[in-house]
Structures are given as C-alpha cells and as structure tokens.
Scaffold this motif. Structure first.
Motif, PDB file in Angstrom:
ATOM      1  N   GLN A 447      89.940  63.047  12.590  1.00 13.41           N
ATOM      2  CA  GLN A 447      88.604  63.605  12.819  1.00 13.41           C
ATOM      3  C   GLN A 447      87.912  62.857  13.959  1.00 13.41           C
ATOM      4  OE1 GLN A 447      85.473  61.975  11.935  1.00 13.41           O
ATOM      5  NE2 GLN A 447      84.289  63.738  12.634  1.00 13.41           N
ATOM      6  N   TRP A 451      87.044  64.340  17.738  1.00 12.70           N
ATOM      7  CA  TRP A 451      85.658  64.310  18.226  1.00 12.70           C
ATOM      8  C   TRP A 451      85.579  63.575  19.560  1.00 12.70           C
ATOM      9  CZ3 TRP A 451      81.590  60.924  19.284  1.00 12.70           C
ATOM     10  CH2 TRP A 451      80.306  61.488  19.299  1.00 12.70           C
ATOM     11  N   ARG A 454      86.940  65.633  22.425  1.00 12.56           N
ATOM     12  CA  ARG A 454      85.984  66.652  22.860  1.00 12.56           C
ATOM     13  C   ARG A 454      84.881  66.016  23.713  1.00 12.56           C
ATOM     14  NH1 ARG A 454      83.152  70.449  18.339  1.00 12.56           N
ATOM     15  NH2 ARG A 454      81.805  71.610  19.742  1.00 12.56           N
ATOM     16  N   ARG A 520      81.876  64.830   8.888  1.00 12.50           N
ATOM     17  CA  ARG A 520      82.419  65.697   9.937  1.00 12.50           C
ATOM     18  C   ARG A 520      81.370  66.716  10.388  1.00 12.50           C
ATOM     19  NH1 ARG A 520      85.167  70.317   8.941  1.00 12.50           N
ATOM     20  NH2 ARG A 520      85.552  69.637   6.813  1.00 12.50           N
ATOM     21  N   ARG A 521      80.617  67.225   9.422  1.00 10.14           N
ATOM     22  CA  ARG A 521      79.580  68.204   9.791  1.00 10.14           C
ATOM     23  C   ARG A 521      78.539  67.568  10.709  1.00 10.14           C
ATOM     24  NH1 ARG A 521      79.407  70.714   3.802  1.00 10.14           N
ATOM     25  NH2 ARG A 521      81.291  71.971   4.020  1.00 10.14           N
ATOM     26  N   CYS A 523      78.994  65.078  12.721  1.00  8.57           N
ATOM     27  CA  CYS A 523      79.622  64.857  14.026  1.00  8.57           C
ATOM     28  C   CYS A 523      79.666  66.160  14.817  1.00  8.57           C
ATOM     29  CB  CYS A 523      81.047  64.323  13.863  1.00  8.57           C
ATOM     30  SG  CYS A 523      81.124  62.659  13.205  1.00  8.57           S
ATOM     31  N   GLU A 524      80.016  67.236  14.124  1.00  8.40           N
ATOM     32  CA  GLU A 524      80.128  68.530  14.802  1.00  8.40           C
ATOM     33  C   GLU A 524      78.769  69.009  15.313  1.00  8.40           C
ATOM     34  OE1 GLU A 524      82.303  70.994  12.086  1.00  8.40           O
ATOM     35  OE2 GLU A 524      84.187  69.953  12.564  1.00  8.40           O
ATOM     36  N   GLU A 525      77.746  68.703  14.529  1.00  8.41           N
ATOM     37  CA  GLU A 525      76.387  69.057  14.940  1.00  8.41           C
ATOM     38  C   GLU A 525      76.022  68.375  16.252  1.00  8.41           C
ATOM     39  OE1 GLU A 525      74.191  69.275  10.864  1.00  8.41           O
ATOM     40  OE2 GLU A 525      73.107  67.902  12.202  1.00  8.41           O
ATOM     41  N   ALA A 528      77.833  70.114  18.975  1.00  6.22           N
ATOM     42  CA  ALA A 528      77.321  71.474  19.198  1.00  6.22           C
ATOM     43  C   ALA A 528      75.959  71.448  19.896  1.00  6.22           C
ATOM     44  CB  ALA A 528      77.232  72.213  17.865  1.00  6.22           C
TER      45      ALA A 528
END
Ligand code: NA7
Length: 545
Positions: A447, A451, A454, A520-521, A523-525, A528
């Motif tokens: 994960q 990240w 990206r 993870r959420r 991090c994704e936020e 995004a």
C-alpha cells in the motif's frame, strides 16, 4: 526555472536502503515508473529481517498465502507454500525466487552498509555514504529498513565475560547451532522466544527460560498446505487479495458485528473456542471491542488464562506464565506451537524475573537475586529497537542540516508514516504513524509503495524537483494518530508499540491504530485531492513550514 548551480552527477533516481520485502517491492515500482534505482543492503543476501532471524522455529504468524506479494497474479499462481505459516527458510526461498523472477539482483548492492545520508540543499539531491566511504547521489532517498530489524541486545553486567556460546535470535548464525546435550538459557518470551523455546527444549539437556513479562499466546495450529487447499487458494487468489485489502488489518478477517459484551456468555465462549482452534493471530479480532473496552478485553484474557491453567500441569507455574496487569493484544500477542506445553517437561525451568531479576551474567552462567544458573549457552530473544531503530541507526541530515534524530527527539513525527517535514524527497516505508506492525505488514508495504509510486509520478508530471510535507500536516497527522491510540487500550501496556523496549525512548504510541483499510482511504484521499499537504518545488530555496 532556476537550475541548481553545479549538480553532482546522479547515480540513480531512487536510492533505497534495505533489500527486504519493502525494498524489493519498491524496486519493482521504480522500474514500472521508468526510474533508475539501487538498493544498498548490508547483508550478503536479500530478505531483510527474514535474512537475519534464522533461529530454529522462526516462522511467520500471518498465513503464508496472505504474507506474500499481491502485485503479481502470476507469482501468486506459481509459488507453492508448503505450510499454513511459512518457516523462515521457506520465506527466504520465496524472496530468492522473487529476486530471480524479476531480475532484481542487478540493482542490489549487497554487503553494503549505509553510514549516513545528507540532503544537499544546493543540488536538491541526496548524498548517501556507505561503509567504504563511497557516496551515492540520488534524487530520492528511501529507507526500506523495516520496523523490527535492529536487534536489541540487553546490557546485563558481565555479559561479555560469558565463556559459553551466546546468540541473539535476530542475529542467528547460518551454521547450525547445536542444543543437544547442553544447558541452554533463553532470555525473553516474546514471539521469538516463544517460537524457539519448544524446539530448544526438545533437544537441550536442560532449558532455563528467563521471563520478565508473561505473554498472551494463541496456538498457531500450523499444518501443511495440502494440494487441494493450494488449488483452492489459487483458484480464488484474486478474490482473496481483494478481501484482505478490504479487511481492517489486511489479514482478511472481519470481526463480528456483535460486540463481546453484547454476546451471551455461552455464545461468546463458543466463539472464543472456535477462534482458539483456528484463528491464530486473528483471535484478537474475535470481537470489535476487544481493544477498545477493558471489560470486553477481560473476557478474552480470562479465556486465554483458563487455557494456560488447563495446559500447564503445575498450577504455580501456570500462574507465573499467566499474563495479568495489561490488556490482551495491547502488547503484541504471540502465536505458538506447543509453548505452554513445554513447561510440563522435566528438563525445563522457568525463572520469573519479576521475583528474581538477573543481577549479572557470569563467566559460567546467569546469576539472579536468588540463584546462579550454570549454562553452556545463552540465547537472547530480547527483540528489537522497534519502528524507529533502523531509521535512526545512522545520521540522516535533511534541509539545513537538521538530523532526523533531532527532529524526532520527542518521538517520531510523520505524515502517513511515510515522510516528515524538513526532509525533501526522503521517504520511509511502513514507518511510525502507519499501520505497519498492527497489520499484515506485507499488505502495508505494498500500500505504501503504491502510494509513493503515484506520488513520484505526480511530482514528475508537475516538473517538481522536490516534494516535501509541511510541518503543519505532520503535526496534524501525529495528533490524529495519538487521538486514535488514546481511544484504544494499546497505551495501557508496556510494549514496543509505545517505545518501552528501549530505556529512554520517548513514550508515544507509534503505529496507526485505525486499521489498514481506514488508513488506505486517508492516503487515497490525499492523492485524490492533489496532495494539499505537500509542497512541490522547482528549486528549494528555503525550508517549508
Ligand atoms: P519482543 O516481542 O519485543 O520480545 C522481547 C522479549 O525479551 C520480551 O519477553 C521482553 O520482556 C524480553 N526482554 C527484553 N529485554 C529484556 C531485559 N533486559 N531483561 C529481560 N527480558 C528482556 O521481541 P521478539 O523478537 O520476540 O518479537 C518481535 C516481533 O517479531 C513480534 O512482535 C512479531 O511481530 C515478530 P518484556 O516483555 O519487555 O518484559
């Protein structure tokens, strides 16, 4: 754009320290991104902590099929795990297979110990020095050095005078160590001690176990993976990976919806019994409130204590082996194969260091406040300088010359457990402030690497020379991590999660306790939203913050 005055020639885009699971996975990612990378590794082979922890009985306490890389479906299909919980040699064989399969070796420098790293403000590059004095110049510098990789050797008076054999579980020799016919002492009863003790007891003439804190331990129920099971795992591997990814800790377990205190006692006991016989480390996830509510926790702790009392024939000994005074799971629980049963053997003695602490190590053995134990071998199963040990092992100087040790003097300060302010283009994987040791660490590694990959792509797209997190974002993340921990029972135990394993280490709860899924959420936020917490510079003129 202002170009740096005289950039030092670049060796690689990404310089990685450590050829364990994290470093190798990052190497794969950098290749995908078309970046050049090199791993510097102090050992003479890959594997990280699994390279060093060769003690008999060393095995993973996450199910093998889940404690493996998820990035390659082909790899999933071709690798055959032989046991439910893989032994250290099998894990190392897996690592070697991965290294060969993905042709990683050409980008790894083995036998290379990093001694320091400096951010060159003018050049916007990192200069990383190894033990030969060679300097490696890189744009990005990443510590993939693991959470449990720097062995903690205690400093008992007289330790170096001992004339017998002595070993540390986390620094075990490659040659076979013979216990047969010897009087062996093991100091430490964490996961390493708990795994080693039953095996040493079977072979040694006598085994004396020095226990400071009794630990909760769940039976592993390890067994071979049958061909049929292997086929079934492979047939549904993609779904299994998704399930693990969406489970709170990356282990694929979902706790029951009902809380421990809501369940009728007979049902709760039945559920614990099922979990005891099958779940291994997942026992801690039997109910969602076990680490949140002391009364709920007591129900599980009482169940385990009753199991110990039923297993260990001598009630006095059972009492000494029974953990009390801290919540179950707040200190890393062990997963064992015959640990408590070992104390029914005639050739095993338990020394309770709470009653009779070690005073010194003598030339011939160990002296406590009450007795002297002559032994031929001492095994230190005393664990690690956890989580920050490897990150602070050599000086890392960020912008303006500040060291990481100075920046973290009051405890580690990170954003998402992967970066810290004042250190442009510097990252660490599964660091403090990330779920790391509270999760399936393999999944946490992947994960974090995904990240980071990206992020590096994003930085390239916007033409950024440096990427750095603001101090404000770090402070807010640290507060968030602390707040989450404060709502749990974790701080109620003395543990390496809190830095208690090393005298003088700041006492702060280091891992992220909100679960890998929630993490993870977050991090994704961040990604995004276009990384509002980060500053991307073309030319670093002054520190942010
Ligand atoms: P742990 O779990 O940190 O265990 C270390 C053990 O050594 C533990 O029982 C300690 O007692 C004991 N210890 C450490 N220092 C001393 C001194 N000075 N005197 C007496 N006893 C001492 O490390 P492990 O290697 O077993 O496991 C680490 C992780 O590897 C594990 O969590 C899994 O994720 C895999 P204490 O409890 O501090 O009283």
């Amino acid at each position: 754009m202002i170009t740096p005055a005289s950039p030092r020639p670049l060796d690689v885009d990404v310089l990685i320290v450590g050829a364990g699971f994290a470093g190798l996975r990052l190497l794969h990612e950098t290749r995908k991104l078309g970046l050049s990378a090199r791993i510097l590794e102090m050992a003479d082979g890959p594997g990280g902590t699994w390279y060093w922890n060769r003690y008999p009985g060393a095995r993973c306490d996450v199910v093998s099929a889940d404690y493996s890389y998820a990035f390659s479906p082909e790899l999933d299909q071709e690798w055959r795990w032989s046991e439910r919980y893989a032994t250290q040699p099998e894990i190392l064989r897996y690592v070697d297979h991965v290294v060969q399969r993905f042709d990683f070796a050409r980008d790894i420098s083995l036998n290379t110990t990093v001694t320091g790293a400096v951010y060159l403000d003018e050049d916007q590059r990192w200069a990383v020095t190894d033990h030969t004095g060679r300097e490696w110049i890189a744009t990005y510098f990443v510590m993939a050095t693991g959470c449990l990789s720097v062995p903690k050797k205690p400093d008992f008076p007289g330790q170096d005078d001992f004339r017998g054999e002595s070993y540390h579980t986390a620094y075990w020799p490659k040659e076979e160590v013979e216990f047969g016919g010897k009087r062996v002492a093991v100091i430490g009863t964490g996961s390493s001690g708990t795994q080693l003790i039953p095996i040493a007891a079977e072979q040694a003439a006598h085994l004396t176990v020095f226990q400071r804190t009794p630990n909760f331990s769940i039976p592993a129920r390890n067994r071979p993976v049958t061909d049929e099971e292997d086929r079934a795992i492979k047939a549904e591997y993609p779904e299994r990976r998704v399930r693990a990814l969406n489970s709170p800790t990356g282990l694929g377990f979902e706790p029951t919806k009902v809380k421990a205190l809501e369940a009728p006692e007979d049902e709760r006991l039945k559920h614990y019994e099922t979990q005891w016989n099958s779940a291994g480390f997942g026992f801690i996830l039997s109910y969602p409130d076990l680490l949140l509510d002391q009364r709920a926790n007591d129900t599980a702790a009482d169940f385990i204590r009753a199991k110990i009392a039923a297993t260990v024939k001598n009630p006095e000994l059972a009492e000494k082996l029974s953990p009390t005074g801290y919540p179950f799971g707040a200190k890393r629980a062990c997963v064992d194969s015959g640990y408590f049963e070992t104390f029914n053997r005639d050739n095993v003695t338990l020394v309770d260091m709470r009653d009779t602490p070690i005073v010194e190590i003598t030339e011939t053995g160990i002296r406590t406040t009450e007795a002297e134990y002559d032994v031929d071998m001492i095994v230190y199963a005393t664990g690690f300088d956890a989580m920050t040990g490897a990150l602070l092992r050599f000086p890392i100087r960020g912008a303006g010359g500040l060291t990481l040790a100075e920046r973290w003097a009051d405890g580690p300060k990170t954003f998402l457990g992967i970066m810290t302010d004042g250190f442009p283009n510097f990252f660490f994987l599964t660091g403090p402030g990330s779920p790391s040791v509270l999760s399936n660490v393999l999944m946490s590694i992947e994960q974090h690497v995904d990240w980071l990959g990206r992020l590096l792509e994003h930085a390239r797209e916007r033409g950024a020379a440096t990427t750095e997190v603001t101090r404000d974002a770090v402070e807010r993340w640290v507060d968030h991590v602390n707040e989450l921990a404060a709502g749990t029972l974790y701080p109620d135990a003395r543990s390496y999660y809190m830095g208690d394993e090393i005298a003088g280490k700041p006492r702060v709860f280091m891992p992220y306790s909100g679960g890998l899924r929630g993490f993870r959420r977050r991090c994704e936020e961040v990604a995004a939203n276009g990384y509002p917490e980060l500053v991307f510079r073309e030319h670093a003129v002054q520190p942010v913050g």
